[in-house]
Design a protein around this motif. Sequence first.
Motif, PDB file in Angstrom:
ATOM      1  N   SER A  12       0.838  -1.202   0.000  1.00 24.68           N
ATOM      2  CA  SER A  12       0.000   0.000   0.000  1.00 24.68           C
ATOM      3  C   SER A  12       0.872   1.249   0.000  1.00 24.68           C
ATOM      4  O   SER A  12       1.905   1.289   0.667  1.00 24.68           O
ATOM      5  CB  SER A  12      -0.926   0.020   1.222  1.00 24.68           C
ATOM      6  OG  SER A  12      -0.198   0.240   2.404  1.00 24.68           O
ATOM      7  N   PRO A  13       0.464   2.290  -0.749  1.00 22.49           N
ATOM      8  CA  PRO A  13       1.192   3.561  -0.740  1.00 22.49           C
ATOM      9  C   PRO A  13       1.039   4.243   0.612  1.00 22.49           C
ATOM     10  O   PRO A  13       0.055   4.024   1.325  1.00 22.49           O
ATOM     11  CB  PRO A  13       0.505   4.380  -1.844  1.00 22.49           C
ATOM     12  CG  PRO A  13      -0.255   3.374  -2.652  1.00 22.49           C
ATOM     13  CD  PRO A  13      -0.641   2.292  -1.699  1.00 22.49           C
ATOM     14  N   ASN A  19      -3.481   3.776  -7.492  1.00 20.64           N
ATOM     15  CA  ASN A  19      -3.390   3.937  -8.934  1.00 20.64           C
ATOM     16  C   ASN A  19      -2.987   2.592  -9.510  1.00 20.64           C
ATOM     17  O   ASN A  19      -2.236   1.833  -8.883  1.00 20.64           O
ATOM     18  CB  ASN A  19      -2.337   4.992  -9.312  1.00 20.64           C
ATOM     19  CG  ASN A  19      -2.754   6.387  -8.890  1.00 20.64           C
ATOM     20  OD1 ASN A  19      -3.775   6.896  -9.322  1.00 20.64           O
ATOM     21  ND2 ASN A  19      -1.963   6.999  -8.018  1.00 20.64           N
ATOM     22  N   SER A  20      -3.464   2.302 -10.706  1.00 22.98           N
ATOM     23  CA  SER A  20      -3.195   0.995 -11.299  1.00 22.98           C
ATOM     24  C   SER A  20      -1.715   0.774 -11.580  1.00 22.98           C
ATOM     25  O   SER A  20      -1.272  -0.361 -11.717  1.00 22.98           O
ATOM     26  CB  SER A  20      -4.002   0.829 -12.591  1.00 22.98           C
ATOM     27  OG  SER A  20      -3.683   1.855 -13.519  1.00 22.98           O
ATOM     28  N   HIS A  21      -0.915   1.873 -11.662  1.00 21.85           N
ATOM     29  CA  HIS A  21       0.518   1.677 -11.878  1.00 21.85           C
ATOM     30  C   HIS A  21       1.226   1.294 -10.581  1.00 21.85           C
ATOM     31  O   HIS A  21       2.376   0.871 -10.593  1.00 21.85           O
ATOM     32  CB  HIS A  21       1.159   2.940 -12.467  1.00 21.85           C
ATOM     33  CG  HIS A  21       1.320   4.068 -11.497  1.00 21.85           C
ATOM     34  ND1 HIS A  21       0.306   4.956 -11.224  1.00 21.85           N
ATOM     35  CD2 HIS A  21       2.370   4.448 -10.726  1.00 21.85           C
ATOM     36  CE1 HIS A  21       0.724   5.844 -10.338  1.00 21.85           C
ATOM     37  NE2 HIS A  21       1.968   5.559 -10.014  1.00 21.85           N
ATOM     38  N   GLN A  22       0.543   1.437  -9.439  1.00 26.34           N
ATOM     39  CA  GLN A  22       1.133   1.059  -8.157  1.00 26.34           C
ATOM     40  C   GLN A  22       0.838  -0.402  -7.829  1.00 26.34           C
ATOM     41  O   GLN A  22       1.726  -1.161  -7.463  1.00 26.34           O
ATOM     42  CB  GLN A  22       0.603   1.975  -7.053  1.00 26.34           C
ATOM     43  CG  GLN A  22       1.009   3.434  -7.226  1.00 26.34           C
ATOM     44  CD  GLN A  22       0.317   4.334  -6.233  1.00 26.34           C
ATOM     45  OE1 GLN A  22      -0.791   4.053  -5.790  1.00 26.34           O
ATOM     46  NE2 GLN A  22       0.963   5.430  -5.872  1.00 26.34           N
ATOM     47  N   LEU A  96       5.580  -2.494   1.766  1.00 26.48           N
ATOM     48  CA  LEU A  96       5.447  -3.940   1.653  1.00 26.48           C
ATOM     49  C   LEU A  96       5.287  -4.588   3.021  1.00 26.48           C
ATOM     50  O   LEU A  96       6.125  -4.383   3.903  1.00 26.48           O
ATOM     51  CB  LEU A  96       6.693  -4.521   0.970  1.00 26.48           C
ATOM     52  CG  LEU A  96       7.073  -3.925  -0.390  1.00 26.48           C
ATOM     53  CD1 LEU A  96       8.376  -4.545  -0.883  1.00 26.48           C
ATOM     54  CD2 LEU A  96       5.964  -4.135  -1.401  1.00 26.48           C
ATOM     55  N   PRO A  97       4.244  -5.371   3.231  1.00 27.91           N
ATOM     56  CA  PRO A  97       4.080  -6.067   4.513  1.00 27.91           C
ATOM     57  C   PRO A  97       5.296  -6.934   4.834  1.00 27.91           C
ATOM     58  O   PRO A  97       5.811  -7.640   3.967  1.00 27.91           O
ATOM     59  CB  PRO A  97       2.835  -6.927   4.282  1.00 27.91           C
ATOM     60  CG  PRO A  97       2.073  -6.217   3.212  1.00 27.91           C
ATOM     61  CD  PRO A  97       3.129  -5.644   2.309  1.00 27.91           C
ATOM     62  N   ILE A 121       2.524  -7.775  -6.144  1.00 24.76           N
ATOM     63  CA  ILE A 121       3.334  -6.700  -6.709  1.00 24.76           C
ATOM     64  C   ILE A 121       2.756  -5.359  -6.280  1.00 24.76           C
ATOM     65  O   ILE A 121       1.537  -5.167  -6.272  1.00 24.76           O
ATOM     66  CB  ILE A 121       3.330  -6.783  -8.245  1.00 24.76           C
ATOM     67  CG1 ILE A 121       3.954  -8.108  -8.697  1.00 24.76           C
ATOM     68  CG2 ILE A 121       4.067  -5.608  -8.866  1.00 24.76           C
ATOM     69  CD1 ILE A 121       3.773  -8.380 -10.170  1.00 24.76           C
ATOM     70  N   GLY A 122       3.627  -4.422  -5.912  1.00 25.97           N
ATOM     71  CA  GLY A 122       3.134  -3.109  -5.521  1.00 25.97           C
ATOM     72  C   GLY A 122       4.254  -2.206  -5.053  1.00 25.97           C
ATOM     73  O   GLY A 122       5.434  -2.559  -5.151  1.00 25.97           O
ATOM     74  N   PRO A 123       3.908  -1.022  -4.544  1.00 24.12           N
ATOM     75  CA  PRO A 123       4.916  -0.035  -4.160  1.00 24.12           C
ATOM     76  C   PRO A 123       5.800  -0.519  -3.016  1.00 24.12           C
ATOM     77  O   PRO A 123       5.315  -0.903  -1.964  1.00 24.12           O
ATOM     78  CB  PRO A 123       4.080   1.181  -3.738  1.00 24.12           C
ATOM     79  CG  PRO A 123       2.753   0.608  -3.350  1.00 24.12           C
ATOM     80  CD  PRO A 123       2.538  -0.550  -4.273  1.00 24.12           C
TER      81      PRO A 123
END
Length: 237
Positions: A12-13, A19-22, A96-97, A121-123
């Motif tokens: 999570s940001p 946003n879908s790019h995140q 990231l958790p 996948i994510g920020p």
Amino acid sequence: MPVKSTLYLIPSPIDGSYNSHQVPLAETERIAHLRVFVVENLKHARRYLRKLLPEVAIDDCTFYEMGKHATPESLSRLWSTMKSGTDAGVISEAGLPGVADPGGSVVSMAHQMGMRVIPLIGPGSIFMALMASGFNGQQFSFHGYLPREGADRSKKIRELESQAHRTGYTQIFMETPFRNNALLDDILKSCGSSTMLCIARAISQADECINTRSIQDWQKSTPNLHKVPVIFLIGKI
């Protein structure tokens, strides 16, 4: 005996936006069925999920808090729920958790119970900062938060600088946003003028800015980092 449920690790940001790019759409589709979540900050998680999974009725979801807000009784109910085959998701307050947050203990228990663990996948600002720094991405050390006290912090900064010069390993660390300026001031006072410092601020946000310069150059133009999420890196180019 292994448990058939799955624990999803949901990035999570820091500002709770989506946003879908995140977090790619394909990843959100993998967790659309979740109704049980383990969260670091309940308010942040509910706000984020409304954007991440708009089709899910948040009030119908069950939340368990981790970290300083967790209770043994609450986590016991979580594991009982998952033993019955119910999947769950872990959401940190930012990033990231399990990386520089309390999610790691939840993941550890899931492995002990034989559950499947799936990272999405994510920020992840730590690795994104390393990617963009120009420093050694093959060998690096992450130190989390440095000591708060001035003398101890300055000593630690000099140790990290020495390690970067001696081993070539990139040294990565961070600070609570409202203490960023104090940390930067200590870095500029403690490190040699030719030492290279990368300041990666507001990664994945609209005002993102990542620059790698010598200490001497940073001293000539010092940014205001107050209340801005920042990753600091010391390394060699």
